[in-house]
Scaffold this motif. Structure first.
Motif, PDB file in Angstrom:
ATOM      1  N   UNK A   1      37.855  14.547 -53.033  1.00  0.00           N
ATOM      2  CA  UNK A   1      37.597  15.244 -51.775  1.00  0.00           C
ATOM      3  C   UNK A   1      38.165  16.654 -51.853  1.00  0.00           C
ATOM      4  N   UNK A   2      37.349  17.631 -51.449  1.00  0.00           N
ATOM      5  CA  UNK A   2      37.750  19.028 -51.490  1.00  0.00           C
ATOM      6  C   UNK A   2      37.575  19.666 -50.116  1.00  0.00           C
ATOM      7  N   UNK A   3      38.423  20.646 -49.836  1.00  0.00           N
ATOM      8  CA  UNK A   3      38.242  21.549 -48.707  1.00  0.00           C
ATOM      9  C   UNK A   3      37.361  22.678 -49.235  1.00  0.00           C
ATOM     10  N   UNK A   4      36.156  22.779 -48.721  1.00  0.00           N
ATOM     11  CA  UNK A   4      35.156  23.671 -49.309  1.00  0.00           C
ATOM     12  C   UNK A   4      34.600  24.646 -48.289  1.00  0.00           C
ATOM     13  N   UNK A   5      34.059  25.739 -48.807  1.00  0.00           N
ATOM     14  CA  UNK A   5      33.316  26.699 -47.984  1.00  0.00           C
ATOM     15  C   UNK A   5      31.900  26.725 -48.529  1.00  0.00           C
ATOM     16  N   UNK A   6      30.952  26.319 -47.700  1.00  0.00           N
ATOM     17  CA  UNK A   6      29.562  26.125 -48.110  1.00  0.00           C
ATOM     18  C   UNK A   6      28.759  27.368 -47.730  1.00  0.00           C
ATOM     19  N   UNK A   7      28.144  27.987 -48.705  1.00  0.00           N
ATOM     20  CA  UNK A   7      27.340  29.195 -48.481  1.00  0.00           C
ATOM     21  C   UNK A   7      25.872  28.819 -48.652  1.00  0.00           C
ATOM     22  N   UNK A   8      25.110  28.975 -47.566  1.00  0.00           N
ATOM     23  CA  UNK A   8      23.715  28.543 -47.502  1.00  0.00           C
ATOM     24  C   UNK A   8      22.813  29.761 -47.327  1.00  0.00           C
TER      25      UNK A   8
ATOM     26  N   UNK B   1      38.366   9.417 -44.667  1.00  0.00           N
ATOM     27  CA  UNK B   1      37.460   8.285 -44.481  1.00  0.00           C
ATOM     28  C   UNK B   1      36.114   8.664 -45.100  1.00  0.00           C
ATOM     29  N   UNK B   2      35.671   7.989 -46.148  1.00  0.00           N
ATOM     30  CA  UNK B   2      34.451   8.418 -46.839  1.00  0.00           C
ATOM     31  C   UNK B   2      33.232   8.526 -45.930  1.00  0.00           C
ATOM     32  N   UNK B   3      33.107   7.604 -44.972  1.00  0.00           N
ATOM     33  CA  UNK B   3      31.944   7.661 -44.074  1.00  0.00           C
ATOM     34  C   UNK B   3      31.960   8.948 -43.250  1.00  0.00           C
TER      35      UNK B   3
END
Length: 552
Positions: free
Chosen positions: A95-102, A59-61
């Protein structure tokens, strides 16, 4: 001076869809890491959304909302260690399953999952686009490579990361339990370590989601496959690990290695945790169930008491004219030993009233299975009425053997919201009762000791829907039935394969027919704890209408 790098690991329990709550958990873990002098705080796969999201993430939202929460985390974690957290990435309509490094208020890297699992409970090919294999990211003195979950079950991603300069591997996971899965995970990760020569962190989440339980048990391996640290199975844990740079490369400093429970304790813990989290995450606090005096309802009552506390469990005995005094006594003794409430509501008058009401339309027929099922369905009506009146979720108590062959009454004893023993064959029910009588752990809210009387375990199983009824009147002995069912369901064996092992062909064909015939019942049954790779729901998806039978 030797270089050191501290990583804080958050083996935590997110809730699917609770973006604000998951963000708060992430921030609390990050703050704990900052207080401990960490350079990097790592959280599991898809942590911001919870896992497994199924189609919700499409669901984009929802995906945009999750990304907005990640943006807020980026700003709130600017002054302190870097943060790695799993979450979706919606980019260019994909849409991707991602790992976000901050780090320091900026986005260092978004690692995209390359291998998308598409078996058992996973449908990631349906949900996500596969990302390219990316290189490591630089966190100052250390370059980290992140194969996301399934990526670490294949050689190519880890090898590419090693070849492009990664100095350690961090594998964030949403890996749900099935029996003996830890050994499979460990063997796979040892292979990655041997292939790359790099230390590896396997970071898993905890907690229940519908039928699945994420069992934690995160671990760290040094080159050669030596175990440097293992976190407890099932428990939310924040742990700190120091990596030290040596002439041979980075190495994890030895840490605590938690004791790992055996398969009987693991299975029982899964049934308790799945029920506990199903209630907590859906907002229920109290359970009820029909307590018959038999073994299945006794173990479900025990699981409920251990999950929720005996004070939050209502047991109801619903005797008919066929209910023996022994069953009444046994139900009372189970409730007394557990410390749960026990109500008794007779169905004798309601059964008589329904039979009288149906006399006209049943004229000319002989009493039989229909009249037996009326008893079960009236029990369901009464239990659901109590559930509605008091806001208590009704638990069902059918074991996997019964669920497999349809030895249950739809809209009767199948009525309810959750079934903790849905994936537990009958013979394992017996052993699980014995295990629980002999063992108690601090995560159990029920009392210690022999909570299930041995006579409940030892007596012949019966539904008590007619005079002198026994399960063996309708089914083969459970020690035989369970073997055949495991072959048909868990191993997808042919009839010929099973007959070759010495079983009667007519019996095997009858069981096969019952399994296929009961598909419509399972389609409408309550969810329950997943213990095996062939549980009924996402693991095994068969058509309801199916005329095929094995000709062998």
């Amino acid at each position: 001076m030797t270089n050191r790098f501290r990583i804080t690991l958050g083996q935590l329990n997110p809730t699917v869809g609770d973006l604000a709550g998951n963000k708060a958990k992430a921030l609390a873990a990050w703050e704990e890491g900052r207080a401990a002098g960490a350079d990097f705080v790592a959280l599991p796969e898809m942590f911001i959304t919870g896992y497994n999201t199924q189609d919700l993430v499409m669901k984009p939202a929802f995906a945009r909302d999750a990304m907005a929460h990640l943006d807020a985390l980026r700003a709130e974690t600017a002054d302190g260690p870097a943060l790695g957290i799993g979450g979706p990435l919606l980019q260019g309509g994909k849409l991707f399953n991602a790992y976000h490094v901050l780090k320091s208020g900026r986005l260092v890297r978004q690692v995209l999952k390359h291998h998308l699992p598409n078996e058992t409970v996973f449908d990631e090919v349906r949900l996500y686009e596969p990302g390219p294999i990316s290189g490591p990211y630089d966190l100052g003195i250390l370059r980290v490579g992140t194969p996301i979950c399934e990526d670490a079950w294949h050689e190519d991603v880890s090898e590419a990361l090693g070849e492009s300069g990664a100095e350690i591997l961090l594998v964030p996971n949403g890996s749900p339990y099935y029996r003996n899965k830890y050994e499979t995970r460990l063997n796979q990760m040892v292979s990655r370590v041997v292939e790359t020569g790099l230390p590896l962190i396997y970071l898993n989440m905890t907690g229940g989601q519908d039928d699945q339980v994420f069992d934690g048990g995160s671990f760290i391996l040094n080159p050669g496959g030596a175990l440097a640290m293992r976190l407890p199975a099932f428990d939310e844990t924040i742990a700190h690990v120091d990596f030290e740079e040596t002439p041979e490369g980075w190495r994890a400093m030895p840490g605590a290695i938690a004791q790992f429970p055996n398969e009987w304790e693991q299975d029982y813990r899964v049934m308790v945790e799945s029920l506990r989290d199903y209630f907590r995450k859906t907002g229920f606090t109290k359970a009820l169930l029909g307590l018959s005096g038999g073994i299945d309802s006794a173990i479900v009552a025990t699981i409920a008491a251990d999950a929720l506390g005996p004070e939050n469990v209502r047991c109801v005995m619903l005797p008919s004219k066929y209910t023996s005094q022994a069953s009444l006594d046994d139900a009372g003794e189970v409730a007394r030993r557990l410390g749960t409430r026990l109500d008794t509501v007779s169905i004798k008058d309601p059964v008589q009233a329904v039979n009288h009401t149906l006399e006209g339309v049943f004229e000319g027929t002989e009493p039989g299975l229909t009249e037996e099922n009326i008893q079960s369905r009236l029990r369901g009506v009464i239990l659901m009425a109590i559930s509605n009146k008091h806001g208590e979720m009704l638990l069902t108590t059918g074991n996997k053997s019964e669920v497999a062959v349809g030895y249950a009454t739809i809209y009767g004893d199948m009525a309810g919201g959750y079934n903790p023993i849905k994936d537990l064959y009958k013979m394992r029910v017996f052993e699980t009762c014995r295990w629980r009588n002999a063992n108690h752990r601090d995560w159990m809210k029920g009392p210690a000791g022999e909570v299930i009387p041995p006579r409940v375990i030892d007596k012949p199983p019966t539904a008590e829907l007619r005079e002198d009824q026994k399960d063996s009147d309708s089914l083969p002995p459970y020690d035989v039935l369970d073997v055949v069912l495991e072959e048909l369901i868990d191993n997808e064996a042919s009839v010929a394969d099973i007959v070759a092992k010495g079983y009667d062909r007519a019996m095997v064909k009858k069981i096969e027919h019952l399994v296929y015939l009961a598909e419509y019942k399972r389609f409408q049954s309550a969810p329950g704890a997943r213990l095996t790779m062939r549980s009924f729901w996402l693991d095994r998806r068969y058509p309801i209408v199916n005329r095929w039978r094995d000709p062998s």
